[in-house]
Design a protein around this motif. Structure first.
Motif, PDB file in Angstrom:
ATOM      1  N   GLU A 224       0.836  -1.202   0.000  1.00 15.11           N
ATOM      2  CA  GLU A 224       0.000   0.000   0.000  1.00 15.11           C
ATOM      3  C   GLU A 224       0.874   1.256   0.000  1.00 15.11           C
ATOM      4  OE1 GLU A 224      -3.265   0.368  -0.384  1.00 15.11           O
ATOM      5  OE2 GLU A 224      -3.033   2.542  -0.234  1.00 15.11           O
ATOM      6  N   ASN A 228       1.026   3.953  -2.961  1.00 19.24           N
ATOM      7  CA  ASN A 228       0.719   5.361  -2.700  1.00 19.24           C
ATOM      8  C   ASN A 228       1.832   6.279  -3.206  1.00 19.24           C
ATOM      9  OD1 ASN A 228      -1.785   5.024  -1.623  1.00 19.24           O
ATOM     10  ND2 ASN A 228      -1.159   5.262   0.510  1.00 19.24           N
ATOM     11  N   VAL A 229       3.068   5.877  -2.981  1.00 15.14           N
ATOM     12  CA  VAL A 229       4.191   6.705  -3.449  1.00 15.14           C
ATOM     13  C   VAL A 229       4.092   6.868  -4.966  1.00 15.14           C
ATOM     14  CG1 VAL A 229       6.688   6.824  -3.742  1.00 15.14           C
ATOM     15  CG2 VAL A 229       5.737   6.076  -1.568  1.00 15.14           C
ATOM     16  N   HIS A 232       0.565   8.819  -5.839  1.00 13.32           N
ATOM     17  CA  HIS A 232       0.250  10.174  -5.368  1.00 13.32           C
ATOM     18  C   HIS A 232       1.428  11.134  -5.249  1.00 13.32           C
ATOM     19  CE1 HIS A 232      -3.657   8.562  -4.351  1.00 13.32           C
ATOM     20  NE2 HIS A 232      -3.141   7.713  -3.498  1.00 13.32           N
ATOM     21  N   ARG A 258       5.761  15.009  -3.338  1.00 13.40           N
ATOM     22  CA  ARG A 258       4.828  15.990  -2.780  1.00 13.40           C
ATOM     23  C   ARG A 258       4.026  15.318  -1.672  1.00 13.40           C
ATOM     24  NH1 ARG A 258       3.949  16.035  -7.969  1.00 13.40           N
ATOM     25  NH2 ARG A 258       2.145  14.697  -7.652  1.00 13.40           N
ATOM     26  N   PHE A 260       1.193  15.485   1.635  1.00 14.57           N
ATOM     27  CA  PHE A 260      -0.217  15.872   1.696  1.00 14.57           C
ATOM     28  C   PHE A 260      -0.573  16.337   3.093  1.00 14.57           C
ATOM     29  CE2 PHE A 260      -1.963  12.034   3.810  1.00 14.57           C
ATOM     30  CZ  PHE A 260      -0.828  11.247   3.754  1.00 14.57           C
ATOM     31  N   THR A 266      -6.835  11.754   6.531  1.00 14.89           N
ATOM     32  CA  THR A 266      -6.236  10.440   6.725  1.00 14.89           C
ATOM     33  C   THR A 266      -6.411   9.923   8.140  1.00 14.89           C
ATOM     34  OG1 THR A 266      -4.227  11.702   6.854  1.00 14.89           O
ATOM     35  CG2 THR A 266      -4.497  10.254   4.942  1.00 14.89           C
ATOM     36  N   HIS A 275     -10.953   6.911   0.435  1.00 21.86           N
ATOM     37  CA  HIS A 275      -9.567   6.452   0.496  1.00 21.86           C
ATOM     38  C   HIS A 275      -9.440   5.387   1.566  1.00 21.86           C
ATOM     39  CE1 HIS A 275      -8.605   9.791  -2.049  1.00 21.86           C
ATOM     40  NE2 HIS A 275      -9.208  10.608  -1.201  1.00 21.86           N
ATOM     41  N   LEU A 276      -9.488   4.164   1.143  1.00 16.79           N
ATOM     42  CA  LEU A 276      -9.493   3.104   2.148  1.00 16.79           C
ATOM     43  C   LEU A 276      -8.120   2.500   2.374  1.00 16.79           C
ATOM     44  CD1 LEU A 276     -12.855   1.369   1.298  1.00 16.79           C
ATOM     45  CD2 LEU A 276     -12.319   2.814   3.239  1.00 16.79           C
ATOM     46  N   GLY A 277      -7.146   2.954   1.585  1.00 17.14           N
ATOM     47  CA  GLY A 277      -5.828   2.337   1.674  1.00 17.14           C
ATOM     48  C   GLY A 277      -5.220   2.438   3.053  1.00 17.14           C
ATOM     49  N   LEU A 278      -4.960   3.671   3.491  1.00 19.44           N
ATOM     50  CA  LEU A 278      -4.299   3.874   4.781  1.00 19.44           C
ATOM     51  C   LEU A 278      -5.191   3.428   5.940  1.00 19.44           C
ATOM     52  CD1 LEU A 278      -2.615   7.283   4.035  1.00 19.44           C
ATOM     53  CD2 LEU A 278      -1.505   5.071   4.295  1.00 19.44           C
ATOM     54  N   LEU A 279      -6.476   3.656   5.758  1.00 19.16           N
ATOM     55  CA  LEU A 279      -7.427   3.226   6.792  1.00 19.16           C
ATOM     56  C   LEU A 279      -7.367   1.706   6.968  1.00 19.16           C
ATOM     57  CD1 LEU A 279      -9.533   4.741   8.474  1.00 19.16           C
ATOM     58  CD2 LEU A 279     -11.244   3.981   6.845  1.00 19.16           C
ATOM     59  N   THR A 302       6.683  12.143   2.205  1.00 18.90           N
ATOM     60  CA  THR A 302       5.867  11.420   3.181  1.00 18.90           C
ATOM     61  C   THR A 302       6.680  10.295   3.802  1.00 18.90           C
ATOM     62  OG1 THR A 302       3.908  11.891   1.857  1.00 18.90           O
ATOM     63  CG2 THR A 302       3.726  10.093   3.443  1.00 18.90           C
TER      64      THR A 302
HETATM   65  N1  LIG Z   1       3.181   8.781  -0.262  1.00 24.52           N
HETATM   66  C1  LIG Z   1       2.205   9.701  -0.461  1.00 24.52           C
HETATM   67  N2  LIG Z   1       2.502  10.874  -1.074  1.00 24.52           N
HETATM   68  C2  LIG Z   1       1.545  11.796  -1.272  1.00 24.52           C
HETATM   69  N3  LIG Z   1       0.256  11.653  -0.908  1.00 24.52           N
HETATM   70  C3  LIG Z   1      -0.107  10.516  -0.304  1.00 24.52           C
HETATM   71  C4  LIG Z   1       0.832   9.483  -0.041  1.00 24.52           C
HETATM   72  N4  LIG Z   1       0.187   8.476   0.596  1.00 24.52           N
HETATM   73  C5  LIG Z   1      -1.090   8.862   0.699  1.00 24.52           C
HETATM   74  N5  LIG Z   1      -1.294  10.081   0.173  1.00 24.52           N
HETATM   75  C6  LIG Z   1      -2.544  10.861   0.172  1.00 24.52           C
HETATM   76  O1  LIG Z   1      -3.430  10.296   1.125  1.00 24.52           O
HETATM   77  C7  LIG Z   1      -4.641   9.901   0.505  1.00 24.52           C
HETATM   78  C8  LIG Z   1      -5.162   8.640   1.123  1.00 24.52           C
HETATM   79  O2  LIG Z   1      -4.387   7.528   0.760  1.00 24.52           O
HETATM   80  P1  LIG Z   1      -5.038   6.081   0.722  1.00 24.52           P
HETATM   81  O3  LIG Z   1      -5.766   5.906   2.003  1.00 24.52           O
HETATM   82  O4  LIG Z   1      -3.989   5.086   0.403  1.00 24.52           O
HETATM   83  O5  LIG Z   1      -6.130   6.171  -0.409  1.00 24.52           O
HETATM   84  P2  LIG Z   1      -5.983   6.065  -2.008  1.00 24.52           P
HETATM   85  O6  LIG Z   1      -4.577   5.622  -2.302  1.00 24.52           O
HETATM   86  O7  LIG Z   1      -6.999   5.059  -2.371  1.00 24.52           O
HETATM   87  O8  LIG Z   1      -6.283   7.444  -2.520  1.00 24.52           O
HETATM   88  C9  LIG Z   1      -4.307   9.789  -0.951  1.00 24.52           C
HETATM   89  O9  LIG Z   1      -5.418  10.026  -1.752  1.00 24.52           O
HETATM   90  C10 LIG Z   1      -3.244  10.834  -1.145  1.00 24.52           C
HETATM   91  O10 LIG Z   1      -3.818  12.092  -1.357  1.00 24.52           O
END
Ligand SMILES: Nc1ncnc2c1ncn2[C@@H]1O[C@H](COP(=O)(O)OP(=O)(O)O)[C@@H](O)[C@H]1O
Ligand SMILES: [Mg+2]
Length: 310
Positions: A224, A228-229, A232, A258, A260, A266, A275-279, A302
């Motif tokens: 994950e 994300n890297v 995003h 960049r 966030f 988050t 955004h369910l990834g980090l959650l 990040t």
């Molecule tokens: N490494 C990162 N660099 C920049 N922004 C990030 C990073 N990880 C997460 N984000 C930001 O946090 C949000 C939530 O991430 P995540 O829960 O994984 O959802 P998703 O990847 O489905 O958008 C992302 O939409 C993004 O805006």
């Protein structure tokens, strides 16, 4: 006419006496009332103060013990708070069990499909390759047939690679067969090949196998974080540090892209269902007692810190 002069102080003495008694009695009643009021006030305030701490703990989602406050009404509030906290605790437990089962079922299913792809489809593919090799001699005299055969072999090769990739994406077999270190190394090498990303890996795991739930969780968190890297951050470099000490497994994934705004989305509550990834990662880690911390800034990129107790 006889006038009798009674001196004033004699005449008014009884009145003054009664007045004094009245004032004294009034004063004492007032003092008594004040004392009583004070005592009642303190009793109620004490009971309410006792409730405040519990209410705050329920607010934080902690479990509390019921508290005797000595007043009927506040005792009832206290009891309600206690029941609410028990219900919250209960449903949190149920949710955790459900999530655990779902994740286990998902991993098992992925493992099964990955093996199926690898073994069954892989065998068909091997048979196909052998058959293609077998007709090489037959095709040799015919230029067009030879050409077709080369194309078919390439197709079989592509198919094999695609199947491997699919199986790998579902669940790297390295995770089950070779351990976390190999799975992580392979995974990052894949990404280094596939993207422009420079990946630095510092890994300090001895070769002991960790509980499967721990290895799987850590691998999924890494997936994950790296996704994300790539998705995003626009980073050009990412560093992954993975260490195992006696007390805990730790991972840091840090990019130079960049970042966030952590507050806008988050922390789980504000995140909503988009955004369910980090959650998901947080929940997954919580199930095995682990935790996830995030640091992010617009210029500084990040960093994701993961700790799983061993
Ligand atoms: N490494 C990162 N660099 C920049 N922004 C990030 C990073 N990880 C997460 N984000 C930001 O946090 C949000 C939530 O991430 P995540 O829960 O994984 O959802 P998703 O990847 O489905 O958008 C992302 O939409 C993004 O805006
Ligand atoms: Mg994500």
């Amino acid at each position: 006419v006889l006038s009798v002069a009674i001196p004033d102080d004699v005449l008014y003495a009884p009145v003054r006496h009664s007045t004094r008694i009245l004032i004294l009695a009034g004063g004492m009643t007032l003092a008594l009332a004040l004392l009583l009021g004070l005592a009642i006030g303190r009793r109620i305030a004490g009971a309410i103060t006792a409730l405040v701490g519990n209410a705050e703990r329920v607010g934080r989602g902690d479990r509390i013990a019921p508290r005797e406050t000595g007043i009927l009404e506040t005792d009832r509030v206290s009891q309600s708070l206690y029941l609410a906290s028990e219900r919250l605790y209960q449903s949190a437990q149920e949710r955790a069990v459900l999530l655990q089962r779902t994740l286990t079922a998902q991993e098992d299913e992925r493992k099964r499909i990955a093996r199926e792809i690898h073994d069954t489809l892989g065998q068909y593919l091997t048979a196909l390759r052998l058959a293609l090799n077998g007709i090489e001699a037959v095709c040799a005299p015919d230029q067009a047939a030879r050409q077709r055969l080369v194309e078919l072999k390439k197709l079989a090769g592509d198919l094999g690679r695609e199947l491997n990739r699919m199986a790998w994406q579902l669940r790297p077999m390295a995770l089950d067969d070779l351990g976390l270190r190999r799975a992580v190394t392979q995974y990052l090498e894949e990404w280094a090949d596939r993207s422009q990303l420079r990946i630095e890996l510092e890994i300090d795991l001895d070769d002991r196998r960790l509980p499967q739930a721990v290895e799987t969780a850590l691998f999924r968190v890494l997936q994950e974080a790296i996704t994300n890297v790539v998705k995003h951050s626009g980073a050009s470099q990412v560093s992954v540090i993975l260490t195992a000490a006696d007390d805990a497994l730790r991972m840091i994934v840090e990019d130079d892209g960049r970042g966030f705004d952590l507050d806008s989305g988050t922390d789980g509550l504000a995140l909503g269902l988009r955004h369910l990834g980090l959650l998901g990662v947080r929940e997954r880690l919580a199930l095995i007692g682990g935790s996830l911390e995030l640091e992010s800034s617009a210029q500084g990129g990040t960093a994701v810190y993961v700790r799983i107790p061993l």
